[in-house]
Scaffold this active site. Structure first.
Site, PDB file in Angstrom:
ATOM      1  N   TYR A 280      11.896  18.595   3.031  1.00  0.00           N
ATOM      2  CA  TYR A 280      10.580  18.114   2.441  1.00  0.00           C
ATOM      3  C   TYR A 280       9.960  18.763   1.197  1.00  0.00           C
ATOM      4  O   TYR A 280       9.648  19.988   1.343  1.00  0.00           O
ATOM      5  CB  TYR A 280       9.421  18.050   3.435  1.00  0.00           C
ATOM      6  CG  TYR A 280       9.605  16.939   4.477  1.00  0.00           C
ATOM      7  CD1 TYR A 280      10.794  16.118   4.464  1.00  0.00           C
ATOM      8  CD2 TYR A 280       9.055  16.697   5.667  1.00  0.00           C
ATOM      9  CE1 TYR A 280      10.952  15.018   5.724  1.00  0.00           C
ATOM     10  CE2 TYR A 280       9.150  16.063   6.660  1.00  0.00           C
ATOM     11  CZ  TYR A 280      10.117  15.294   6.786  1.00  0.00           C
ATOM     12  OH  TYR A 280      10.505  14.374   7.840  1.00  0.00           O
TER      13      TYR A 280
ATOM     14  N   LEU B  53       2.508   3.268  11.052  1.00  0.00           N
ATOM     15  CA  LEU B  53       1.845   2.470  10.300  1.00  0.00           C
ATOM     16  C   LEU B  53       2.859   1.884   9.172  1.00  0.00           C
ATOM     17  O   LEU B  53       2.513   1.267   8.054  1.00  0.00           O
ATOM     18  CB  LEU B  53       0.615   3.153   9.722  1.00  0.00           C
ATOM     19  CG  LEU B  53      -0.389   3.703  10.483  1.00  0.00           C
ATOM     20  CD1 LEU B  53      -1.366   4.286   9.703  1.00  0.00           C
ATOM     21  CD2 LEU B  53      -0.983   2.395  11.335  1.00  0.00           C
TER      22      LEU B  53
ATOM     23  N   ARG C  49       4.764   3.497   6.905  1.00  0.00           N
ATOM     24  CA  ARG C  49       4.540   4.154   5.560  1.00  0.00           C
ATOM     25  C   ARG C  49       3.297   3.389   4.858  1.00  0.00           C
ATOM     26  O   ARG C  49       3.360   3.238   3.610  1.00  0.00           O
ATOM     27  CB  ARG C  49       5.733   3.720   4.686  1.00  0.00           C
ATOM     28  CG  ARG C  49       6.845   4.629   5.362  1.00  0.00           C
ATOM     29  CD  ARG C  49       8.204   4.500   4.656  1.00  0.00           C
ATOM     30  NE  ARG C  49       9.327   5.015   5.260  1.00  0.00           N
ATOM     31  CZ  ARG C  49       9.609   4.501   6.698  1.00  0.00           C
ATOM     32  NH1 ARG C  49       9.461   3.184   7.191  1.00  0.00           N
ATOM     33  NH2 ARG C  49      10.841   5.504   7.121  1.00  0.00           N
ATOM     34  N   GLY C  50       2.305   3.065   5.648  1.00  0.00           N
ATOM     35  CA  GLY C  50       0.877   2.597   4.906  1.00  0.00           C
ATOM     36  C   GLY C  50       0.975   1.131   5.017  1.00  0.00           C
ATOM     37  O   GLY C  50       0.053   0.615   4.702  1.00  0.00           O
TER      38      GLY C  50
ATOM     39  N   SER D  51      -1.263  -0.385   7.614  1.00  0.00           N
ATOM     40  CA  SER D  51      -2.627   0.361   7.633  1.00  0.00           C
ATOM     41  C   SER D  51      -3.801  -0.382   7.467  1.00  0.00           C
ATOM     42  O   SER D  51      -4.958   0.009   7.803  1.00  0.00           O
ATOM     43  CB  SER D  51      -2.413   1.801   6.706  1.00  0.00           C
ATOM     44  OG  SER D  51      -2.594   1.179   5.366  1.00  0.00           O
TER      45      SER D  51
END
Length: 334
Positions: free
Chosen positions: A56, A209, A211-212, A215
């Site tokens: 990352y 979620l 990746r949003g 959400s």
């Protein structure tokens, strides 16, 4: 904070884990100070599981977690459990070059992660994706050697199918499988989840979620940076996005009736799927973390679950989880 077992061979962990990837890469700019404050707030709330990957932002995320742990009170630092993925090969331009699961590479990756995190052991260690050129028995066997030497506590897997899970578990005790699981990503329910339950392997669910996307905060007119993973994700494109956001609006009606947010009901749904599943929430700010933690107070009864199923049926999402080139590396196709 509620706790759950991470499989029959793993540790007892908080009911929610914190996925830290977005604090460093793939989802646009993140604020370093706010990221560290969010990690501290999670630890203070009783979150024990911190998930990262050595690739990352080429180690940035591990160094960020290490900095946060050094600055945390000793009691909170001692309760933190690190879950690390390794094996993805990067280049200086940020490109991806496959995966390396050779035993020598496993030991090399681990040495660097221990240094960047500033810890004397990694609690759960796993290859991020299967290396097609190295039998899983060799990769898992190398992690098992790290366990014997005290550098790693537990062995995990990531995004592999039922056959690989069985082969890995026959080689060494596996604590958990990390894999995407959400209302709109339910591919594990057919073969993977029955296999892990048969073998006593837990699930750490990422992408709860999506990746949003589910959400309740993502809008169709949102502009994404070219470096944002979602700018290439099929589920965030054109008609796919419009369709998927219509599912979110159907879910919003149920959430409003219960007096909770869309994100909270989506996380609560994953929590409801079994005590062997630990959702990872990718909160990058204290505000989003607080919202996610509120899901622990949401109780879904049979009527709620039926309404959610009607609003967002299995296989209702439009578009694959990843771009086509990456789908072959995944343990499920949905």
């Amino acid at each position: 904070m509620q706790t759950r077992p991470l499989g029959t061979t793993g540790p007892q962990v908080s009911a929610l884990g914190l996925g830290c990837m977005g604090m460093s890469a793939l989802y646009g700019e993140a604020d370093r100070a706010e990221s560290i404050a969010t990690i501290h707030a999670a630890l203070e709330a009783g979150v024990t599981l911190l998930d990262t990957g050595d690739f990352y932002a080429m180690g940035h995320n591990e160094m960020l977690i290490g900095e946060a742990l050094r600055a945390a009170p000793a009691a909170l630092r001692e309760q933190a459990l690190t879950s690390v993925k390794f094996g993805a090969l990067r280049d200086p331009d940020g490109g991806w070059s496959g995966y390396d699961g050779r035993p020598a590479a496993v030991r090399n990756f681990a040495a660097y992660s221990l240094q960047r995190l500033g810890v004397d052991h990694i609690d759960v260690y796993r290859i991020a994706r299967l290396d097609p050129n190295v039998p899983i028995e060799e990769t898992v066997g190398a992690i098992a050697e790290l366990v014997e030497k005290g550098h790693v506590r537990h062995i995990g897997l990531s995004e592999v199918g039922a056959d690989i899970i069985r082969r890995a578990a026959a080689t060494a005790p596996i604590s958990d499988l990390q894999i995407e699981y959400s209302l709109i990503s339910r591919g594990i329910e057919d073969e993977v989840l029955p296999t892990t339950r048969e073998l006593g392997i837990g699930i750490t669910a990422y992408g709860v979620l999506s990746r949003g996307l589910i959400s309740g905060h993502f809008t169709a007119d949102r502009q994404l940076a070219p470096t944002d993973f979602r700018s290439m994700s099929p589920r965030f494109q054109g008609e796919n996005l419009q369709h998927n956001l219509s599912l979110v609006e159907a879910l919003r009606k149920i959430a409003e009736q219960k007096g909770v947010s869309v994100a909270q009901i989506a996380i609560a749904w994953v929590l409801s799927r079994g005590e062997d599943i630990v959702p990872l929430v990718g909160a990058r700010t204290r505000e989003r973390l607080t919202e996610a933690l509120g899901a622990l107070d949401v109780t879904l009864d049979d009527a709620d679950l039926a309404a959610i199923e009607q609003a967002v049926p299995a296989d209702a999402a439009a578009g694959d989880r990843y771009p086509a080139a990456q789908m072959s590396h995944l343990g499920t196709d949905r």
